[in-house]
Write an enzyme that holds these catalytic residues in place. Sequence first.
Site, PDB file in Angstrom:
ATOM      1  CG  ASP A  48       3.015   2.111 -14.173  1.00 35.95           C
ATOM      2  OD1 ASP A  48       3.219   0.983 -13.688  1.00 35.95           O
ATOM      3  OD2 ASP A  48       2.868   3.136 -13.483  1.00 35.95           O
ATOM      4  CD  GLU A  49      -0.879   0.654 -12.238  1.00 33.23           C
ATOM      5  OE1 GLU A  49      -1.028  -0.564 -11.950  1.00 33.23           O
ATOM      6  OE2 GLU A  49      -0.876   1.556 -11.386  1.00 33.23           O
ATOM      7  CD  GLN A  94      -1.086  -3.114  -6.580  1.00 35.99           C
ATOM      8  OE1 GLN A  94      -1.629  -2.033  -6.514  1.00 35.99           O
ATOM      9  NE2 GLN A  94       0.227  -3.260  -6.447  1.00 35.99           N
ATOM     10  CE  LYS A 137       2.858   0.343  -9.642  1.00 33.93           C
ATOM     11  NZ  LYS A 137       2.367   1.262 -10.643  1.00 33.93           N
ATOM     12  CB  THR A 138       6.127   5.396  -9.457  1.00 35.85           C
ATOM     13  OG1 THR A 138       4.894   4.741  -9.206  1.00 35.85           O
ATOM     14  CG2 THR A 138       5.876   6.577 -10.351  1.00 35.85           C
ATOM     15  NE  ARG A 144      -3.051   0.939  -2.703  1.00 33.31           N
ATOM     16  CZ  ARG A 144      -2.029   0.730  -3.497  1.00 33.31           C
ATOM     17  NH1 ARG A 144      -1.431   1.726  -4.087  1.00 33.31           N
ATOM     18  NH2 ARG A 144      -1.549  -0.485  -3.697  1.00 33.31           N
TER      19      ARG A 144
END
Length: 721
Positions: free
Chosen positions: A219-220, A250, A34-35, A610
């Site tokens: 973002d997020e 998340q 996504k980044t 992660r």
Amino acid sequence: MSTLIFDSLNEAQSLAVKAPLGHQLILAGAGSGKTRVLTYRIAWLVHAEKVSPANILAVTFTNKAASEMRHRIESLLGTSAKAMWIGTFHNLCHRILRNHWREAGLSEHFQILDSDDQYRLLRRLILSLNIDEDKFPPKEAQWFINAQKDQGLESSQVPSHGNTIQQKWIMIYAAYEEACQRAGLVDFADLLMKVNKLWKTHSNILAHYQDRFRFLLVDEFQDTNAQQYDWVRQIAGSQGYITIVGDDDQSIYGWRGAQVENLERFRRDFPQVSLIRLEQNYRSSGTILKAANALIANNQSRFGKNLWTTQGEGEKITVYAAFNEFDEAHFIANRIREHQARDVCLSNMAILYRSNAQSRVLEETLIHYGIAYRIYGGLRFFERSEIKDTLAYLRLIANPEDDAAMERIINVPTRGIGDSTQALLREHAKQHQLPLWQAAEQMLAQKLVPSRTASGLTHFLETIQTLRTDIHNLSLHESVQHVVYNSGLIEHYRKEKGEKGISRIENLEELINAAKEFENEMEASDVGQLMSPSPLSAFLSYSALEAGESQAGLSQDSVQLMTLHSAKGLEFNTVFLAGCEEGLFPHYLSQENPEKLEEERRLCYVGITRAMQKLYMSYAEARQLYGKNTHNRPSRFLKEIPGEYLDGIRIKTKVSLPESAVSKSDQKTAAGLRVGQQVTHRQFGEGVILQQEGQGDRARLQIRFARVGIKWLIASYVDQG
DNA sequence: TTTGAACGTTTTTTT
DNA sequence: AACGTTCAAA
């Protein structure tokens, strides 16, 4: 820049990056790139749509993510992205408020209150309002006020429902509001609230920002709160194009007001949102991904998505049942060495845990093994008391009306201005509606203080004034240095015995360095935070907003230790998820509440995802928790992962030998006893050795007995079982 | 007013 | 276990 780089994207990614102008909701699973999509989208806008970087605004979750994104974009475009605004909500709001302090009703020299400052201020207020501190604890007041502010409510707007307790809270809130206003202080939530209000009351200012930032990327988004949502909606107006990226699985900041519903809300509030799902995971092995999917499937409330990968199955997840936290740490340290021997560098390994308290044993063990580590979280640099003391001096020098700063240092180092004198000062200040500083001056002039305290108080005022004139022509770091050495703080901490005093002095030296670095960076980035009235003011804001990501020794290759919360957005080759026990993870404060429990599960999901190649999950059968020995069951999350993905010690197994303990010959006592061994005792019956202290016959053993629990015994009283 | 010692309490996550 | 608060003595 060549368009070739855009060919490296997969179908969904490419769809998102090259989408025609419009609103976008990108549901991006963990590790789905996504980044990358965000940065490429920005590059696409500039490159293909010929959007000026000055028209782009990107919001990230942390300062670190912001600077990373800037770097990536710059290397994609091959030019500087200075004109682009990239930052956290708090950072961007701060910048806006510096530009429009007058219209926002703030002082030009307003400073930012961090949560410790906020706590102290509230405590003082509650005391001075003669409210029972036990019935209305400052902590809860803090919680109450922040919750209201996250909703955008000022004290006058909070409904009391005729409830007297609620009225008291509101009263405290009102007093707090007034105190902040008078002293020129702004807390974290204020940054957002004040900008939102500014925009609502000054349509010309809002229009300016709407006009400038036609392209918004956030973002997020699953971790935004009501105020942040409002902020986005306002700045977008009817002309802006919004791209939001998020993952409901998340969402882990519900406890501080984040609303996952904002994702859904966005889709309702903005017409013609194109929804794009990124479900291909590029990060983790098949096994790790399937385990994560299986775990998160236990949550009821979710958008629903299934991550997949083309990667092979990879290794199974190793579950380790440790006897106690020491055994767990040894196990982890040994595994780290193994991986290191197989050419995984230390910085590509992470130990993740639920709460910061778990880090101590891990740290000690890593030191023992000589493994370099870097720890995130805990007390951050700018939160240390010696640093905050120095900053308080600087704040008071910059703004004599900063009551919070004055309260903090008026008697640090001690100069005979005790509680009663301070109470007197506060009373006078309150009655005459004066800042503490002026109250002190007045009281001295009118001889309202006894002579002995008067000299102390005079001395204090003179110290601050002298410092102020002294640093008038100095650069930032020279100012900081001057204050550190001439405020009396150095002597004060030097007197403090033990290593604490020494490390405090080192930290103060470090603060001078930090100021120096800040100076350099300001020069390099020419604009930056220059909106602040002075470099000192900019530095003070920086210290509150970025409590200290920058730590010493970050260049060295080292294992990364952090909480699950701070691991969000990162990835590692090898991950250790420590402390997978009921009560610890999920945390016992969340066990009763189904919603909180789901958030814990998402936290576990974040932790698992992660890992790229290898994941270890461990739990301890016994653990010292809050000074007591506790026995916890393995975390339910372990059981929610199908056994086919797990390897190693079976979860239900009662006793298993910790290999690390066995392999270490120095763990043996003269009697031939070792950690993990079954033993019997005349009086207590059967048990297992958990730990050993000392050597030979005089060794003390910690043993868990089936009947009577854990005891420390002398080795010679124990028989091998 | 300051200091130290005894006492009691409280344990999550953080921009 | 670690921290903050309270209390008593100097």
